[in-house]
Every structure is written in C-alpha cells, then in structure tokens.
Design a protein around this motif. Structure first.
Motif, short mmCIF file in Angstrom:
data_model
loop_
_atom_site.label_atom_id
_atom_site.label_comp_id
_atom_site.label_asym_id
_atom_site.label_seq_id
_atom_site.Cartn_x
_atom_site.Cartn_y
_atom_site.Cartn_z
N SER A 156 33.28 57.14 44.53
CA SER A 156 33.74 56.28 45.62
C SER A 156 33.40 54.83 45.28
CB SER A 156 33.11 56.68 46.95
OG SER A 156 31.71 56.58 46.89
N PHE A 157 34.03 53.90 45.98
CA PHE A 157 33.84 52.49 45.63
C PHE A 157 34.14 51.61 46.84
CE2 PHE A 157 38.20 53.65 44.73
CZ PHE A 157 38.93 52.63 45.31
N THR A 158 33.55 50.42 46.81
CA THR A 158 33.92 49.30 47.68
C THR A 158 34.00 48.08 46.78
OG1 THR A 158 32.83 50.24 49.62
CG2 THR A 158 33.27 47.88 49.65
N VAL A 159 35.13 47.39 46.80
CA VAL A 159 35.38 46.31 45.84
C VAL A 159 34.56 45.08 46.20
CG1 VAL A 159 37.12 44.79 44.86
CG2 VAL A 159 37.69 47.17 45.37
N LYS A 160 33.86 44.56 45.19
CA LYS A 160 33.00 43.39 45.36
C LYS A 160 33.46 42.24 44.48
CE LYS A 160 29.03 46.34 46.52
NZ LYS A 160 29.79 47.59 46.42
N TYR A 161 32.80 41.11 44.62
CA TYR A 161 33.14 39.87 43.91
C TYR A 161 33.37 40.07 42.41
CZ TYR A 161 31.45 36.05 40.94
OH TYR A 161 31.26 35.18 39.91
N SER A 162 32.44 40.74 41.74
CA SER A 162 32.49 40.83 40.28
C SER A 162 33.65 41.68 39.76
CB SER A 162 31.17 41.39 39.74
OG SER A 162 30.94 42.70 40.23
N ASN A 167 43.83 37.20 38.66
CA ASN A 167 45.05 37.53 39.38
C ASN A 167 44.78 37.86 40.86
OD1 ASN A 167 46.71 37.19 37.14
ND2 ASN A 167 46.42 39.30 36.46
N GLY A 168 43.51 37.84 41.25
CA GLY A 168 43.16 38.08 42.64
C GLY A 168 43.08 39.54 43.02
N HIS A 169 43.09 40.43 42.02
CA HIS A 169 42.96 41.86 42.31
C HIS A 169 41.92 42.47 41.37
CE1 HIS A 169 46.66 42.37 39.46
NE2 HIS A 169 45.55 42.27 38.77
#
Length: 244
Positions: A156-162, A167-169
């Motif tokens: 599982s994941f939650t997208v963070k800054y790094s 391209n903004g994704h």
C-alpha cells in the motif's frame, strides 16, 4: 548526436540490493536515463519539449534479462527509435556487460502530452524524430495490454513529496519500487527477475493513496494492479522470475 547510441554506467552502491545485484528500480532508472540522454542529444529531450509546454510520458515498458549486473560489472545500454506513429513512438534498448556480452533487451512506448491539458499530442509536432528511426527490432515482444488482476493486497502507499517528478505526477521508478516491495527478502534469496512489464493507465499525483494487488498466474509468474482510492486503476504490471 546519433540515431543509435550506447551509454555506459558505473554500478554504484545505491544501485545494488542486498544480493549485490542491480535492483529492478536501478535497472529501470538506467534504461529511462538512456532514453532521456539520447532524446536530448537529438534535439527532442524533456527540456526542449517543456519550452512548448509538452512533456514525454512513458506508456509501456517491457524488460527481458538473461541476468542482472552485479557490483563488479561494467554496464552499457544501447538505444534507438524503431517506430514513430501518430500517438506513440517505440524505443528499443540493448544491455551489455563489460565484456560486451548481451545480457538483456527492452522495448518501450512513449507519448507526448500537453502539460496544460494533460492530453496526448500528435507526434508529427516533432518532425525531427523521423530522421532518427532505425529499422531494427529486439527479441522482445511489443509491450502489450496486461489483463485485469484479481489478487491479494501485497503493498500500500500514500504519495509524498519525494515521489513527484517534474511532470507533476508520481515518477515511474516509484511504481517499480511499489511492485518490487511485494516480495520478501527470503523470496528474493531464491528468485531472480527474468522479465518485467508495466502499463501506465492513469496519472497518480500528490496525496493519492492506494494498494498494489498481486496475482500468481503460473509458478514464478505474477501480475500486479496498482489501484488508487481517488482514480481507480492506475497501472498494471507483470514480473516473471527465474527460480534459483
């Protein structure tokens, strides 16, 4: 400049895993860096496209390896464009060790999107690409569509800054990381990756969260589906292993 060109890489400590072999993430990174370097040298790299508010996006990739390099290896990747269609261009890769022996091949499909609309752009907007086509294939099937996956949640994941790129994704390498982490160290002690395929379907952006589903379809042959709560199915993939 060169329609077909080879790029050499040193195997650094950050490129290898606990078995002292190049990780799938690092191998994919070298392949994508090779694509970017060659496109830039030939006048249609990322920075050139962004001046027109366009950008390259990877649509599909398939990698087939006889073996992964180790920390003692020298490593090179040769690349060229095989086809330029209306919406996608096919770029090939050939990997060699320090002795010049071929140890793998890859094939990729790329599209150009408008960064303002996030919609694809016809590739005839980059007419200079045509002069770099090389009519040579590699012994890897065209990256195909991966079927729907019905399997257990393996990560599982939650997208963070790094994890966000220019391209903004989410950067492609983070998908590879999520997939690679679906297996234990014990599993990797007994298996080596032979083939990797990935289909990108939707963009994942900052704050998105979700799961990676894994389904074994044959011994040492696994399908994956990356699903977000916000956007649904974003990516499908396949990894085939050599048993040790």
């Amino acid at each position: 400049m060169g329609a077909k060109k080879k790029y050499s890489y040193d195997i650094e400590a950050q490129d290898i895993d606990f078995r002292r072999r190049v990780s799938l993430r690092s191998l994919t990174n070298m392949i994508l860096m090779t694509a970017g370097r060659n496109a830039t040298e030939n006048g249609f790299g990322l920075l050139e496209l962004q001046e027109e508010h366009y950008t390259w996006v990877l649509s599909r990739l398939v990698v087939d390896m006889e073996r992964f390099p180790t920390e003692q290896d020298s490593f090179s990747v040769e690349t060229w464009i095989e086809q330029v269609g209306t919406a996608f261009t096919t770029r090939n890769f050939r990997m060699r060790d320090g002795a010049g022996a071929v140890i793998g091949h890859a094939k990729s499909l790329w599209a150009v999107i408008d960064m303002r609309t996030r919609r694809s752009v016809p590739l005839d907007t980059i007419p200079t690409m045509q002069q770099f086509i090389v009519n040579e294939s590699v012994p890897v099937d065209e990256p195909g569509r991966i079927a729907n996956v019905e399997g257990e949640i393996a990560n599982s994941f939650t997208v963070k800054y790094s994890e966000i790129d220019v391209n903004g994704h989410v950067n492609s390498l983070n998908y590879v990381q999520w997939l690679s982490d679906c297996f234990s160290l014990d599993f990797y002690q007994e298996h080596y990756i032979r083939r990797f395929e990935i289909n990108f379907l939707k963009e994942i952006t900052y704050g998105d969260s979700g799961e990676v589903h894994r389904q074994m379809i044959a011994p040492d042959d696994y399908l994956f589906q990356v699903e977000t709560r916000e956007k649904g199915i974003a990516c499908r993939a396949r990894i085939v292993f050599f048993p040790r």
